[in-house]
Motif scaffolding. Structure first.
Motif, PDB file in Angstrom:
ATOM      1  N   ALA A 146       0.822  -1.213   0.000  1.00 26.05           N
ATOM      2  CA  ALA A 146       0.000   0.000   0.000  1.00 26.05           C
ATOM      3  C   ALA A 146       0.855   1.261   0.000  1.00 26.05           C
ATOM      4  O   ALA A 146       0.353   2.343  -0.323  1.00 26.05           O
ATOM      5  CB  ALA A 146      -0.931   0.006   1.208  1.00 26.05           C
ATOM      6  N   CYS A 147       2.136   1.127   0.322  1.00 27.70           N
ATOM      7  CA  CYS A 147       3.033   2.286   0.243  1.00 27.70           C
ATOM      8  C   CYS A 147       3.037   2.889  -1.156  1.00 27.70           C
ATOM      9  O   CYS A 147       3.147   4.121  -1.306  1.00 27.70           O
ATOM     10  CB  CYS A 147       4.457   1.873   0.615  1.00 27.70           C
ATOM     11  N   LEU A 148       2.891   2.045  -2.168  1.00 30.12           N
ATOM     12  CA  LEU A 148       3.006   2.532  -3.543  1.00 30.12           C
ATOM     13  C   LEU A 148       1.822   3.407  -3.956  1.00 30.12           C
ATOM     14  O   LEU A 148       2.032   4.559  -4.351  1.00 30.12           O
ATOM     15  CB  LEU A 148       3.194   1.348  -4.498  1.00 30.12           C
ATOM     16  N   PRO A 149       0.570   2.930  -3.896  1.00 30.36           N
ATOM     17  CA  PRO A 149      -0.522   3.829  -4.283  1.00 30.36           C
ATOM     18  C   PRO A 149      -0.624   5.061  -3.400  1.00 30.36           C
ATOM     19  O   PRO A 149      -0.965   6.146  -3.885  1.00 30.36           O
ATOM     20  CB  PRO A 149      -1.774   2.941  -4.183  1.00 30.36           C
ATOM     21  N   ILE A 150      -0.309   4.919  -2.108  1.00 34.91           N
ATOM     22  CA  ILE A 150      -0.358   6.096  -1.233  1.00 34.91           C
ATOM     23  C   ILE A 150       0.685   7.121  -1.654  1.00 34.91           C
ATOM     24  O   ILE A 150       0.400   8.323  -1.727  1.00 34.91           O
ATOM     25  CB  ILE A 150      -0.155   5.676   0.237  1.00 34.91           C
ATOM     26  N   SER A 151       1.888   6.651  -1.955  1.00 41.64           N
ATOM     27  CA  SER A 151       2.953   7.581  -2.346  1.00 41.64           C
ATOM     28  C   SER A 151       2.650   8.241  -3.690  1.00 41.64           C
ATOM     29  O   SER A 151       2.949   9.426  -3.893  1.00 41.64           O
ATOM     30  CB  SER A 151       4.299   6.859  -2.407  1.00 41.64           C
ATOM     31  N   LEU A 199      -9.565   5.332  -3.786  1.00 40.91           N
ATOM     32  CA  LEU A 199      -9.878   4.913  -5.155  1.00 40.91           C
ATOM     33  C   LEU A 199      -8.632   4.394  -5.866  1.00 40.91           C
ATOM     34  O   LEU A 199      -8.697   3.414  -6.623  1.00 40.91           O
ATOM     35  CB  LEU A 199     -10.481   6.094  -5.922  1.00 40.91           C
ATOM     36  N   ALA A 200      -7.492   5.030  -5.625  1.00 36.65           N
ATOM     37  CA  ALA A 200      -6.245   4.578  -6.236  1.00 36.65           C
ATOM     38  C   ALA A 200      -5.860   3.180  -5.763  1.00 36.65           C
ATOM     39  O   ALA A 200      -5.331   2.375  -6.535  1.00 36.65           O
ATOM     40  CB  ALA A 200      -5.121   5.566  -5.923  1.00 36.65           C
ATOM     41  N   MET A 201      -6.126   2.846  -4.495  1.00 37.14           N
ATOM     42  CA  MET A 201      -5.800   1.510  -3.996  1.00 37.14           C
ATOM     43  C   MET A 201      -6.704   0.446  -4.617  1.00 37.14           C
ATOM     44  O   MET A 201      -6.259  -0.665  -4.909  1.00 37.14           O
ATOM     45  CB  MET A 201      -5.894   1.483  -2.467  1.00 37.14           C
ATOM     46  N   VAL A 202      -7.976   0.801  -4.850  1.00 41.16           N
ATOM     47  CA  VAL A 202      -8.857  -0.129  -5.562  1.00 41.16           C
ATOM     48  C   VAL A 202      -8.328  -0.371  -6.970  1.00 41.16           C
ATOM     49  O   VAL A 202      -8.223  -1.514  -7.430  1.00 41.16           O
ATOM     50  CB  VAL A 202     -10.295   0.432  -5.626  1.00 41.16           C
ATOM     51  N   MET A 203      -7.963   0.703  -7.657  1.00 34.61           N
ATOM     52  CA  MET A 203      -7.482   0.577  -9.029  1.00 34.61           C
ATOM     53  C   MET A 203      -6.108  -0.108  -9.079  1.00 34.61           C
ATOM     54  O   MET A 203      -5.791  -0.795 -10.056  1.00 34.61           O
ATOM     55  CB  MET A 203      -7.400   1.951  -9.692  1.00 34.61           C
ATOM     56  N   ALA A 293     -11.733   3.707   3.482  1.00 38.01           N
ATOM     57  CA  ALA A 293     -11.828   2.453   4.228  1.00 38.01           C
ATOM     58  C   ALA A 293     -11.957   1.254   3.297  1.00 38.01           C
ATOM     59  O   ALA A 293     -11.218   0.259   3.434  1.00 38.01           O
ATOM     60  CB  ALA A 293     -13.024   2.512   5.188  1.00 38.01           C
ATOM     61  N   VAL A 294     -12.870   1.337   2.331  1.00 39.91           N
ATOM     62  CA  VAL A 294     -13.078   0.211   1.414  1.00 39.91           C
ATOM     63  C   VAL A 294     -11.831  -0.027   0.562  1.00 39.91           C
ATOM     64  O   VAL A 294     -11.402  -1.176   0.371  1.00 39.91           O
ATOM     65  CB  VAL A 294     -14.316   0.467   0.526  1.00 39.91           C
ATOM     66  N   GLY A 295     -11.240   1.045   0.059  1.00 36.65           N
ATOM     67  CA  GLY A 295     -10.044   0.897  -0.770  1.00 36.65           C
ATOM     68  C   GLY A 295      -8.889   0.271  -0.018  1.00 36.65           C
ATOM     69  O   GLY A 295      -8.185  -0.600  -0.540  1.00 36.65           O
ATOM     70  N   PHE A 296      -8.695   0.699   1.243  1.00 38.16           N
ATOM     71  CA  PHE A 296      -7.589   0.168   2.032  1.00 38.16           C
ATOM     72  C   PHE A 296      -7.769  -1.322   2.314  1.00 38.16           C
ATOM     73  O   PHE A 296      -6.854  -2.118   2.134  1.00 38.16           O
ATOM     74  CB  PHE A 296      -7.482   0.961   3.333  1.00 38.16           C
ATOM     75  N   VAL A 297      -8.963  -1.699   2.761  1.00 37.69           N
ATOM     76  CA  VAL A 297      -9.223  -3.109   3.069  1.00 37.69           C
ATOM     77  C   VAL A 297      -9.183  -3.957   1.806  1.00 37.69           C
ATOM     78  O   VAL A 297      -8.620  -5.069   1.805  1.00 37.69           O
ATOM     79  CB  VAL A 297     -10.583  -3.261   3.786  1.00 37.69           C
ATOM     80  N   TYR A 298      -9.750  -3.455   0.721  1.00 40.13           N
ATOM     81  CA  TYR A 298      -9.763  -4.200  -0.545  1.00 40.13           C
ATOM     82  C   TYR A 298      -8.335  -4.437  -1.048  1.00 40.13           C
ATOM     83  O   TYR A 298      -8.003  -5.540  -1.509  1.00 40.13           O
ATOM     84  CB  TYR A 298     -10.564  -3.418  -1.578  1.00 40.13           C
ATOM     85  N   PHE A 299      -7.487  -3.437  -0.932  1.00 38.26           N
ATOM     86  CA  PHE A 299      -6.088  -3.595  -1.352  1.00 38.26           C
ATOM     87  C   PHE A 299      -5.354  -4.564  -0.436  1.00 38.26           C
ATOM     88  O   PHE A 299      -4.608  -5.433  -0.898  1.00 38.26           O
ATOM     89  CB  PHE A 299      -5.392  -2.235  -1.343  1.00 38.26           C
ATOM     90  N   TRP A 300      -5.571  -4.442   0.876  1.00 40.01           N
ATOM     91  CA  TRP A 300      -4.887  -5.304   1.853  1.00 40.01           C
ATOM     92  C   TRP A 300      -5.256  -6.770   1.656  1.00 40.01           C
ATOM     93  O   TRP A 300      -4.418  -7.654   1.866  1.00 40.01           O
ATOM     94  CB  TRP A 300      -5.260  -4.826   3.252  1.00 40.01           C
TER      95      TRP A 300
END
Length: 309
Positions: A146-151, A199-203, A293-300
């Motif tokens: 998750a470091c990547l989409p967040i960054s 949204l970026a983490m979902v994508m 919240a949804v994006g973070f959990v979905y990515f994790w």
């Protein structure tokens, strides 16, 4: 007569993904061994992300610096790109279609919309490639993916903040003097950053599984832009039109339009609260919390699968 020795039959191979032998599992647990690349619990994953906050900010800054290193104008393209887009939209929508005649302060109105939507668009597009475009890094080093989409989203926020100086200059040139409402930019951008990141983490997860999605996303984002009131006022479009209620709800609840309207309300005197959709701050906070919240959990949930296959 010599005896013939028959070798023991080989043990059947475990099917891929099968559970390890219970004795081996117990032995590994007794010595503190864990599965390589296993997904940690959500709380532990969040803690690991926080520990790597300096890496996230440094990686984001490096991406911003490296983006335009081969261009002669360098970092100026962070500002020139949305300004050139705004000039094209002004020519087509403002002059040829006459939209500027119905909207006061049309140039500040347009430029604000372009800058805010560009922040959303670039966050989603770079997020889609966050995993698939950095497989070497993902496979070489162990860190929370998750470091990547967040960054990448943080890099887009840095670019927007760099461009805000130009936006403020344009507003001042067209008579928009600083007021207390300009402080609303901070919560509006904070909520949008959370929404963009979710949204970026979902994508990022979808793009890691289907790399071709990155080719489709520019068309989806362009369609989204035309439905978000970047070049026109949604409230004026809805006036006097007997559209189905669901259409009004979708247009007013569109998250891109919500964040654009909040920025216009904060920065432009002629954009009053009457042009804001009902409960706009509740919509902005709700979209941010839901997407974040949804994006973070979905990515994790797919953490152990990134970079494999």
């Amino acid at each position: 007569m010599p005896q013939t020795l028959t070798p023991p039959a080989p043990a059947p191979a475990s099917a891929p993904g099968a559970s390890p032998d219970p004795e081996l599992r117990a032995l590994a647990e007794r010595h503190g061994l864990t599965v390589s690349g296993a997904r940690p619990p959500l709380a532990e994953y969040t803690r690991q992300l926080w520990q790597r906050r300096h890496f996230i900010t440094s990686f984001a800054t490096a991406k911003v610096t490296a983006t335009y290193t081969t261009a002669k104008l360098g970092q100026l393209w962070q500002v020139l790109t949305p300004l050139l887009n705004a000039a094209v939209y002004y020519l087509i929508f403002g002059m040829l279609l006459g939209t500027k005649d119905n909207i006061p302060d049309y140039i500040p109105f347009l430029v604000t919309g372009v800058f805010v939507f560009t922040f959303l668009q670039n966050s989603v597009l770079t997020g889609t490639r966050a995993i698939s475009g950095n497989l070497g890094l993902v496979r070489a080093l162990h860190f929370p993916r998750a470091c990547l989409p967040i960054s990448f989203c943080l890099a887009q926020l840095q670019q927007l903040l760099f461009s805000m100086g130009v936006l403020m200059t344009i507003l001042l040139c067209f008579g928009q003097l600083p007021t207390w409402s300009w402080l609303l930019v901070v919560p509006a951008l904070t909520l949008q950053f959370v929404f963009n990141t979710g949204l970026a983490m979902v994508m990022a997860r979808l793009g890691a599984r289907t790399p071709d999605l990155a080719q489709l996303m520019p068309f989806i984002m362009r369609t989204w832009m035309y439905a978000s009131g970047v070049m026109f006022s949604i409230s004026r479009i809805l006036q006097g039109r007997h559209l189905p209620k669901i259409v009004e709800i979708l247009l007013n609840g569109n998250p891109a339009a919500v964040y654009i309207d909040l920025m216009r309300f904060a920065l432009i005197d002629s954009f009053t609260h009457e042009q804001l959709p009902p409960h706009v701050w509740a919509f902005a906070a709700g979209w941010a919390l839901l997407a974040g919240a949804v994006g973070f959990v979905y990515f994790w949930k797919a953490e152990e699968r990134y970079g494999r296959g």
